[in-house]
Write an enzyme that holds these catalytic residues in place. Structure first.
Site, short mmCIF file in Angstrom:
data_model
loop_
_atom_site.label_atom_id
_atom_site.label_comp_id
_atom_site.label_asym_id
_atom_site.label_seq_id
_atom_site.Cartn_x
_atom_site.Cartn_y
_atom_site.Cartn_z
N CYS A 173 -2.53 -0.05 7.34
CA CYS A 173 -1.75 0.95 7.38
C CYS A 173 -2.03 1.97 8.65
CB CYS A 173 -2.37 1.89 6.10
SG CYS A 173 -1.83 1.18 4.58
N GLU A 187 0.76 4.07 1.58
CA GLU A 187 1.24 4.52 2.87
C GLU A 187 2.34 3.69 3.56
OE1 GLU A 187 -3.63 5.09 2.94
OE2 GLU A 187 -2.03 3.45 1.93
N HIS A 225 0.68 -1.19 0.04
CA HIS A 225 0.08 -0.26 -0.09
C HIS A 225 0.85 1.05 -0.03
CE1 HIS A 225 -3.89 -2.04 1.66
NE2 HIS A 225 -3.22 -2.97 0.95
N CYS A 266 -6.46 1.96 5.21
CA CYS A 266 -6.90 0.92 5.63
C CYS A 266 -6.54 0.36 7.10
CB CYS A 266 -6.64 -0.38 4.74
SG CYS A 266 -4.90 -0.98 4.91
#
Length: 153
Positions: A85, A55, A53, A82
C-alpha cells in the site's frame, strides 16, 4: 490536526464495522482538500484477492474519478500501511498518510507487516522470496517504444 483526528476516527469506525461483518480490522479513506473522495475496508475475506487492502481499494475508487495521479490526497488508515500500500501511495503521488495503529501494536494479534518491511529493505539477493533478473535480448526496446509513443501523445 482536528481534521486528521476526525478522518482517522472514520477509518477506525470503518475497520470496526468490517470486523463486525466478519472482515479484517482495516478501514481507509482518501481525502483531498478536506473532501472524502473514497472510503473502503479490507475485502480479502470477501473477494479472496490478497491485494484487496482498504488503502488500495480507496485509491482505486478515487482514481476512477481523478485518474492515476493522486497528488494532494491524504490517506487515513486504521492500521499502518503495508509495504504494498505504501508503494502504491508513492507511485500515485499521495501527499500524506496518517494511521492509527502501528505495526508494533498489531504484532501481538498477528496483524503486523514489520517482517515484510524488513525483507524489502534487504538487497534482492538476500530476500526470502527469490527474485531473478534474467535479461532478454531486445527487451529494453519495449521501453524505448513506449517512450516514443508517450512523447508523441
Amino acid at each position: 490536526m482536528a481534521d486528521d483526528q476526525a478522518f482517522l476516527q472514520r477509518a477506525v469506525d470503518l475497520a470496526r464495522g468490517n470486523v463486525e461483518r466478519g472482515g479484517r480490522p482495516f478501514g481507509a479513506l482518501l481525502v483531498k482538500d478536506g473532501e472524502v473522495l473514497a472510503e473502503a475496508v479490507n475485502e480479502i475475506h470477501q473477494s479472496g484477492d490478497p491485494t484487496a487492502h482498504a488503502e488500495l481499494l480507496a485509491m482505486r475508487a478515487a482514481s476512477r474519478a481523478l485518474g492515476p495521479r493522486l497528488d494532494g490526497c491524504v490517506i487515513y488508515a486504521s492500521g499502518q500501511p503495508c509495504p504494498m500500500c505504501l508503494a502504491a501511495m508513492h507511485l500515485s503521488g499521495v501527499s500524506r498518510a496518517v494511521f492509527a495503529i502501528a505495526n508494533e501494536e498489531g504484532e501481538p494479534f498477528g496483524l503486523s507487516t514489520a517482517g515484510i518491511y524488513q525483507q524489502m529493505a534487504l538487497p534482492l539477493a538476500q530476500q526470502r522470496l527469490p527474485v531473478l533478473h534474467l535479461p532478454q535480448a531486445g527487451a529494453t526496446a519495449l521501453y524505448r517504444r513506449w517512450k516514443e509513443l508517450h512523447a508523441q501523445g
